[in-house]
Motif scaffolding. Sequence first.
Motif, PDB file in Angstrom:
ATOM      1  N   MET A   1       8.795   9.275 -21.335  1.00 23.02           N
ATOM      2  CA  MET A   1       7.490   9.936 -21.322  1.00 23.02           C
ATOM      3  C   MET A   1       7.344  10.746 -20.036  1.00 23.02           C
ATOM      4  SD  MET A   1       3.666   8.252 -21.465  1.00 23.02           S
ATOM      5  CE  MET A   1       3.896   7.606 -23.121  1.00 23.02           C
ATOM      6  N   SER A   2       6.941  12.002 -20.170  1.00 25.30           N
ATOM      7  CA  SER A   2       6.746  12.863 -19.001  1.00 25.30           C
ATOM      8  C   SER A   2       5.393  12.579 -18.359  1.00 25.30           C
ATOM      9  CB  SER A   2       6.821  14.331 -19.434  1.00 25.30           C
ATOM     10  OG  SER A   2       6.584  15.176 -18.342  1.00 25.30           O
ATOM     11  N   LEU A   3       5.404  12.398 -17.042  1.00 26.12           N
ATOM     12  CA  LEU A   3       4.177  12.121 -16.304  1.00 26.12           C
ATOM     13  C   LEU A   3       4.041  13.100 -15.146  1.00 26.12           C
ATOM     14  CD1 LEU A   3       4.529   8.232 -16.048  1.00 26.12           C
ATOM     15  CD2 LEU A   3       2.960   9.456 -17.567  1.00 26.12           C
ATOM     16  N   THR A   4       2.806  13.288 -14.688  1.00 26.64           N
ATOM     17  CA  THR A   4       2.556  14.179 -13.557  1.00 26.64           C
ATOM     18  C   THR A   4       1.763  13.466 -12.480  1.00 26.64           C
ATOM     19  OG1 THR A   4       0.526  15.036 -14.568  1.00 26.64           O
ATOM     20  CG2 THR A   4       2.575  16.244 -15.004  1.00 26.64           C
ATOM     21  N   ALA A   5       1.970  13.893 -11.245  1.00 31.44           N
ATOM     22  CA  ALA A   5       1.218  13.361 -10.108  1.00 31.44           C
ATOM     23  C   ALA A   5       0.650  14.512  -9.303  1.00 31.44           C
ATOM     24  CB  ALA A   5       2.125  12.502  -9.227  1.00 31.44           C
ATOM     25  N   PHE A   6      -0.521  14.312  -8.768  1.00 31.11           N
ATOM     26  CA  PHE A   6      -1.148  15.300  -7.897  1.00 31.11           C
ATOM     27  C   PHE A   6      -1.618  14.593  -6.639  1.00 31.11           C
ATOM     28  CE2 PHE A   6      -4.967  17.677  -6.449  1.00 31.11           C
ATOM     29  CZ  PHE A   6      -4.308  18.825  -6.046  1.00 31.11           C
ATOM     30  N   ALA A   7      -1.219  15.121  -5.488  1.00 36.17           N
ATOM     31  CA  ALA A   7      -1.550  14.493  -4.210  1.00 36.17           C
ATOM     32  C   ALA A   7      -2.371  15.432  -3.342  1.00 36.17           C
ATOM     33  CB  ALA A   7      -0.275  14.097  -3.474  1.00 36.17           C
ATOM     34  N   ILE A   8      -3.336  14.864  -2.640  1.00 35.27           N
ATOM     35  CA  ILE A   8      -4.090  15.609  -1.643  1.00 35.27           C
ATOM     36  C   ILE A   8      -3.813  14.991  -0.280  1.00 35.27           C
ATOM     37  CG2 ILE A   8      -6.362  16.266  -0.774  1.00 35.27           C
ATOM     38  CD1 ILE A   8      -7.390  16.440  -3.553  1.00 35.27           C
ATOM     39  N   ASN A   9      -3.303  15.821   0.622  1.00 39.65           N
ATOM     40  CA  ASN A   9      -3.048  15.409   2.000  1.00 39.65           C
ATOM     41  C   ASN A   9      -4.325  15.632   2.803  1.00 39.65           C
ATOM     42  OD1 ASN A   9      -2.392  15.235   4.712  1.00 39.65           O
ATOM     43  ND2 ASN A   9      -0.603  16.554   4.597  1.00 39.65           N
ATOM     44  N   CYS A  10      -4.924  14.544   3.255  1.00 39.85           N
ATOM     45  CA  CYS A  10      -6.187  14.622   3.977  1.00 39.85           C
ATOM     46  C   CYS A  10      -5.994  14.547   5.485  1.00 39.85           C
ATOM     47  CB  CYS A  10      -7.133  13.524   3.495  1.00 39.85           C
ATOM     48  SG  CYS A  10      -7.594  13.699   1.759  1.00 39.85           S
ATOM     49  N   SER A  11      -4.923  15.154   5.966  1.00 39.78           N
ATOM     50  CA  SER A  11      -4.675  15.272   7.393  1.00 39.78           C
ATOM     51  C   SER A  11      -5.780  16.087   8.055  1.00 39.78           C
ATOM     52  CB  SER A  11      -3.319  15.959   7.614  1.00 39.78           C
ATOM     53  OG  SER A  11      -3.136  16.307   8.966  1.00 39.78           O
TER      54      SER A  11
ATOM     55  N   ALA B   1       5.290  12.932   0.666  1.00 36.68           N
ATOM     56  CA  ALA B   1       6.548  13.468   0.135  1.00 36.68           C
ATOM     57  C   ALA B   1       7.503  12.336  -0.233  1.00 36.68           C
ATOM     58  CB  ALA B   1       7.191  14.394   1.152  1.00 36.68           C
ATOM     59  N   ASP B   2       7.553  11.287   0.602  1.00 41.43           N
ATOM     60  CA  ASP B   2       8.410  10.138   0.301  1.00 41.43           C
ATOM     61  C   ASP B   2       7.970   9.452  -0.988  1.00 41.43           C
ATOM     62  OD1 ASP B   2       9.818  10.626   2.605  1.00 41.43           O
ATOM     63  OD2 ASP B   2       8.883   9.031   3.787  1.00 41.43           O
ATOM     64  N   LEU B   3       6.664   9.360  -1.190  1.00 36.84           N
ATOM     65  CA  LEU B   3       6.137   8.733  -2.398  1.00 36.84           C
ATOM     66  C   LEU B   3       6.433   9.578  -3.630  1.00 36.84           C
ATOM     67  CD1 LEU B   3       4.642   6.317  -3.499  1.00 36.84           C
ATOM     68  CD2 LEU B   3       2.490   7.359  -2.760  1.00 36.84           C
ATOM     69  N   LEU B   4       6.271  10.888  -3.518  1.00 36.43           N
ATOM     70  CA  LEU B   4       6.577  11.774  -4.646  1.00 36.43           C
ATOM     71  C   LEU B   4       8.067  11.724  -4.988  1.00 36.43           C
ATOM     72  CD1 LEU B   4       4.353  14.886  -3.832  1.00 36.43           C
ATOM     73  CD2 LEU B   4       4.033  13.252  -5.695  1.00 36.43           C
ATOM     74  N   SER B   5       8.911  11.624  -3.973  1.00 35.18           N
ATOM     75  CA  SER B   5      10.358  11.516  -4.208  1.00 35.18           C
ATOM     76  C   SER B   5      10.693  10.226  -4.944  1.00 35.18           C
ATOM     77  CB  SER B   5      11.120  11.568  -2.885  1.00 35.18           C
ATOM     78  OG  SER B   5      11.014  12.838  -2.285  1.00 35.18           O
ATOM     79  N   ALA B   6       9.986   9.149  -4.587  1.00 31.50           N
ATOM     80  CA  ALA B   6      10.217   7.861  -5.243  1.00 31.50           C
ATOM     81  C   ALA B   6       9.726   7.861  -6.691  1.00 31.50           C
ATOM     82  CB  ALA B   6       9.529   6.741  -4.458  1.00 31.50           C
ATOM     83  N   LEU B   7       8.789   8.731  -6.999  1.00 36.03           N
ATOM     84  CA  LEU B   7       8.267   8.826  -8.372  1.00 36.03           C
ATOM     85  C   LEU B   7       9.200   9.616  -9.293  1.00 36.03           C
ATOM     86  CD1 LEU B   7       4.500   9.452  -7.600  1.00 36.03           C
ATOM     87  CD2 LEU B   7       5.373   7.561  -8.983  1.00 36.03           C
ATOM     88  N   LYS B   8       9.992  10.506  -8.724  1.00 30.96           N
ATOM     89  CA  LYS B   8      10.855  11.373  -9.540  1.00 30.96           C
ATOM     90  C   LYS B   8      11.784  10.609 -10.486  1.00 30.96           C
ATOM     91  CE  LYS B   8      10.991  15.569  -6.687  1.00 30.96           C
ATOM     92  NZ  LYS B   8      11.846  16.456  -5.861  1.00 30.96           N
ATOM     93  N   PRO B   9      12.476   9.563 -10.009  1.00 30.21           N
ATOM     94  CA  PRO B   9      13.367   8.829 -10.922  1.00 30.21           C
ATOM     95  C   PRO B   9      12.648   8.182 -12.102  1.00 30.21           C
ATOM     96  CG  PRO B   9      13.875   8.297  -8.635  1.00 30.21           C
ATOM     97  CD  PRO B   9      12.578   9.053  -8.629  1.00 30.21           C
ATOM     98  N   HIS B  10      11.331   8.072 -11.994  1.00 31.69           N
ATOM     99  CA  HIS B  10      10.534   7.489 -13.080  1.00 31.69           C
ATOM    100  C   HIS B  10       9.974   8.569 -14.005  1.00 31.69           C
ATOM    101  CE1 HIS B  10      10.733   3.554 -11.134  1.00 31.69           C
ATOM    102  NE2 HIS B  10      10.464   4.161 -10.000  1.00 31.69           N
ATOM    103  N   GLY B  11      10.478   9.787 -13.862  1.00 32.70           N
ATOM    104  CA  GLY B  11      10.059  10.878 -14.740  1.00 32.70           C
ATOM    105  C   GLY B  11       8.736  11.510 -14.370  1.00 32.70           C
ATOM    106  N   VAL B  12       8.359  11.390 -13.099  1.00 30.49           N
ATOM    107  CA  VAL B  12       7.071  11.930 -12.646  1.00 30.49           C
ATOM    108  C   VAL B  12       7.300  13.191 -11.817  1.00 30.49           C
ATOM    109  CG1 VAL B  12       4.926  11.475 -11.405  1.00 30.49           C
ATOM    110  CG2 VAL B  12       6.125   9.592 -12.572  1.00 30.49           C
ATOM    111  N   LYS B  13       6.691  14.281 -12.242  1.00 39.13           N
ATOM    112  CA  LYS B  13       6.738  15.526 -11.480  1.00 39.13           C
ATOM    113  C   LYS B  13       5.462  15.636 -10.655  1.00 39.13           C
ATOM    114  CE  LYS B  13       9.533  18.090 -14.829  1.00 39.13           C
ATOM    115  NZ  LYS B  13       9.600  19.293 -15.715  1.00 39.13           N
TER     116      LYS B  13
END
Length: 205
Positions: free
Chosen positions: A1-11, A28-40
């Motif tokens: 199943m294709s999934l998507t993630a959206f992140a807001i950096n509140c720096s 970025a580290d978290l988004l990279s860890a999500l990639k193998p799970h089919g998350v863009k």
Amino acid sequence: MSLTAFAINCSLKASGEKEKSSTDKIVADLLSALKPHGVKGEVVRALDHDIKAGVLSDMGKGDDWPALREKIISADIFILGLPIWMGQPSSVAKRVMERMDAFLSETDDKGRMPAAGKVALVAIVGNEDGAHHCHAECFQALNDVGFTIPANGGVYWVGEAMGDVNYVDLPATPEKVDGMIEMAASNAAHLAALLKGKAYIGVDK
């Protein structure tokens, strides 16, 4: 199943500033860890946008929030990334959460808020203690407006109080932090897939 993630950096730093953002790095580290799970995934810097103060989904002329709001509710996983300042979530993160207060009055015919069925993660960095306190504040707010929090959904790194070494300066991600990130990504992707396959049913009004 294709999934998507959206992140807001509140720096507190806009992307054009010379100093690198540790919040950017942990997101970025978290988004990279999500990639193998089919998350863009996609990440934006809050300070690159004019997010007006307020608690409505659209505060009128010049407000960039409506477009960001659409990205949040279109994604399966929302990531709130923030630094700790004075033991508190950054003021930028608080503004983002305040704008989502509008979700409380934007329910559908089953009482579901726009974030119903969406998973939320919180990634935190800082050079002082306070990560657990900041996670508690953020998770309560995100849950209040309809997001679902997965097990181990909070990742963080905190350096020595008053120190000058930031997360972005580390030669490698600490083993314990890397493990937290991997677990959060795995749990978030699993939960998001379940909710996408079978949404909350809500209640009859």
